[in-house]
Design a protein around this motif. Structure first.
Motif, PDB file in Angstrom:
ATOM      1  N   LEU A   6       0.848  -1.189   0.000  1.00 60.28           N
ATOM      2  CA  LEU A   6       0.000   0.000   0.000  1.00 60.28           C
ATOM      3  C   LEU A   6       0.880   1.233   0.000  1.00 60.28           C
ATOM      4  O   LEU A   6       1.751   1.391   0.858  1.00 60.28           O
ATOM      5  N   VAL A   7       0.658   2.116  -0.972  1.00 53.29           N
ATOM      6  CA  VAL A   7       1.371   3.384  -1.056  1.00 53.29           C
ATOM      7  C   VAL A   7       0.388   4.498  -0.689  1.00 53.29           C
ATOM      8  O   VAL A   7      -0.637   4.666  -1.350  1.00 53.29           O
ATOM      9  N   ILE A   8       0.698   5.238   0.381  1.00 53.22           N
ATOM     10  CA  ILE A   8      -0.142   6.368   0.787  1.00 53.22           C
ATOM     11  C   ILE A   8       0.663   7.631   0.509  1.00 53.22           C
ATOM     12  O   ILE A   8       1.536   8.020   1.286  1.00 53.22           O
ATOM     13  N   GLU A   9       0.371   8.259  -0.614  1.00 53.67           N
ATOM     14  CA  GLU A   9       1.160   9.390  -1.113  1.00 53.67           C
ATOM     15  C   GLU A   9       0.236  10.276  -1.948  1.00 53.67           C
ATOM     16  O   GLU A   9      -0.439   9.780  -2.859  1.00 53.67           O
ATOM     17  N   ILE A  50       3.888  -1.094   3.778  1.00 51.23           N
ATOM     18  CA  ILE A  50       3.223   0.180   3.535  1.00 51.23           C
ATOM     19  C   ILE A  50       4.281   1.259   3.349  1.00 51.23           C
ATOM     20  O   ILE A  50       5.194   1.387   4.174  1.00 51.23           O
ATOM     21  N   LEU A  51       4.163   2.034   2.256  1.00 53.03           N
ATOM     22  CA  LEU A  51       4.967   3.238   2.061  1.00 53.03           C
ATOM     23  C   LEU A  51       4.085   4.414   2.453  1.00 53.03           C
ATOM     24  O   LEU A  51       3.018   4.619   1.858  1.00 53.03           O
ATOM     25  N   THR A  75       2.261  -4.376  10.400  1.00 50.47           N
ATOM     26  CA  THR A  75       2.727  -4.336   9.015  1.00 50.47           C
ATOM     27  C   THR A  75       3.963  -3.433   8.899  1.00 50.47           C
ATOM     28  O   THR A  75       3.952  -2.313   9.414  1.00 50.47           O
ATOM     29  N   PRO A  76       5.011  -3.882   8.232  1.00 54.47           N
ATOM     30  CA  PRO A  76       6.196  -3.030   8.065  1.00 54.47           C
ATOM     31  C   PRO A  76       5.833  -1.721   7.366  1.00 54.47           C
ATOM     32  O   PRO A  76       5.083  -1.724   6.379  1.00 54.47           O
ATOM     33  N   ILE A  77       6.365  -0.611   7.877  1.00 53.88           N
ATOM     34  CA  ILE A  77       6.063   0.702   7.325  1.00 53.88           C
ATOM     35  C   ILE A  77       7.355   1.474   7.070  1.00 53.88           C
ATOM     36  O   ILE A  77       8.209   1.576   7.954  1.00 53.88           O
ATOM     37  N   ILE A  78       7.501   1.986   5.848  1.00 51.10           N
ATOM     38  CA  ILE A  78       8.596   2.877   5.502  1.00 51.10           C
ATOM     39  C   ILE A  78       7.995   4.262   5.318  1.00 51.10           C
ATOM     40  O   ILE A  78       7.080   4.445   4.508  1.00 51.10           O
ATOM     41  N   ASP A  98       9.459   1.226  10.437  1.00 50.17           N
ATOM     42  CA  ASP A  98      10.551   0.258  10.303  1.00 50.17           C
ATOM     43  C   ASP A  98      11.757   0.841   9.577  1.00 50.17           C
ATOM     44  O   ASP A  98      12.876   0.379   9.766  1.00 50.17           O
ATOM     45  N   ASP A  99      11.518   1.850   8.753  1.00 50.65           N
ATOM     46  CA  ASP A  99      12.617   2.497   8.047  1.00 50.65           C
ATOM     47  C   ASP A  99      12.089   3.807   7.473  1.00 50.65           C
ATOM     48  O   ASP A  99      10.907   4.125   7.623  1.00 50.65           O
TER      49      ASP A  99
END
Length: 243
Positions: A6-9, A50-51, A75-78, A98-99
């Motif tokens: 999932l990209v939230i941008e 997730i970005l 969920t890993p999130i960058i 996470d990063d």
């Protein structure tokens, strides 16, 4: 199985670039431009990564991150942050990201960070194990820590650590891949009433790093400028594949 992202941008050009390149890498990508809609998707559906942009209409990235983590969603999130926005990086990592990746960024850097987070998360499921018998062993890849004995082995070889070096490593090992601030380490290892400065933490980490050079490809400590440190544990060769 195809991994879902999932990209939230909210910036259309960037979201299209992210979607295209990640799709080319084999991800099933969904894009949300509004923070509230992005949060609803992230909380109601399962994703592998997730970005998350920080500046969003509706709910901002920090609000989304905080609500997801408080609701137990791991969920890993960058997070995507603005250039030179060190305070955003610190806040995001403290809240459970996470990063991070700083805009503007190249495609190769993006894919490298995504791959590293995905590899780290999948590796932990198989590489990390804790047993309460035979000395309470914490195993991370080639690294074995015996908390009750103050003993550490890397690749089968014993490493002699000073007590505070051991305690720093133990705390990092309990949260592999997670960035821990200097204040975190100071408070846990030296105590809240310790009057020394953060330089004490840096000195012990530097010394610990040199001792872990016995097998740097297996485990090493990364510095996150202006934030702190994280323990990076690579899967045992042959047991995992990179994306």
């Amino acid at each position: 199985m195809t991994q879902r992202m999932l990209v939230i941008e909210d910036e259309p050009t960037l979201s299209r670039l992210l979607s295209y390149n990640l799709t080319q890498e084999g991800f099933q990508v969904e894009v949300e431009e509004h923070g509230t809609a992005g949060y609803e998707k992230a909380s109601q559906q399962e994703y592998d990564l997730i970005l998350l942009d920080v500046m969003l209409p509706g709910m901002n990235g920090f609000q989304i991150l905080e609500k997801l983590r408080s609701n137990g969603i791991t969920t890993p999130i960058i997070i995507l942050t603005a250039k030179n926005a060190e305070e955003e990086v610190v806040q995001g990592l403290k809240m459970g990201a996470d990063d991070y990746i700083t805009k503007p960024f190249g495609v190769s850097e993006l894919l490298a960070r995504v791959s590293a987070v995905m590899r780290r998360m999948s590796g932990h499921a198989d590489e990390v194990k804790t047993t309460d018998n035979q000395g309470n062993v914490i195993s991370l890849g080639q690294l074995e820590i015996y908390p009750e004995k103050y003993e550490v082995r890397l690749g089968g070889q014993s490493i002699n650590l000073r007590p505070k070096e051991f305690e720093v490593l133990l705390y990092l090992a309990k949260k592999p891949g997670v960035v821990l601030t200097r204040d975190d380490l100071m408070n846990v290892v030296w105590g809240f009433d310790y009057i020394g400065g953060q330089r004490t933490v840096d000195v012990h980490v530097s010394s610990l790093r040199k001792k872990l050079e016995l097998d740097p490809e297996s485990v090493h400590i990364d510095s996150i400028r202006g934030v702190g440190y994280k323990l990076v544990v690579n899967p045992i060769k042959g047991s995992h594949h990179s994306i």
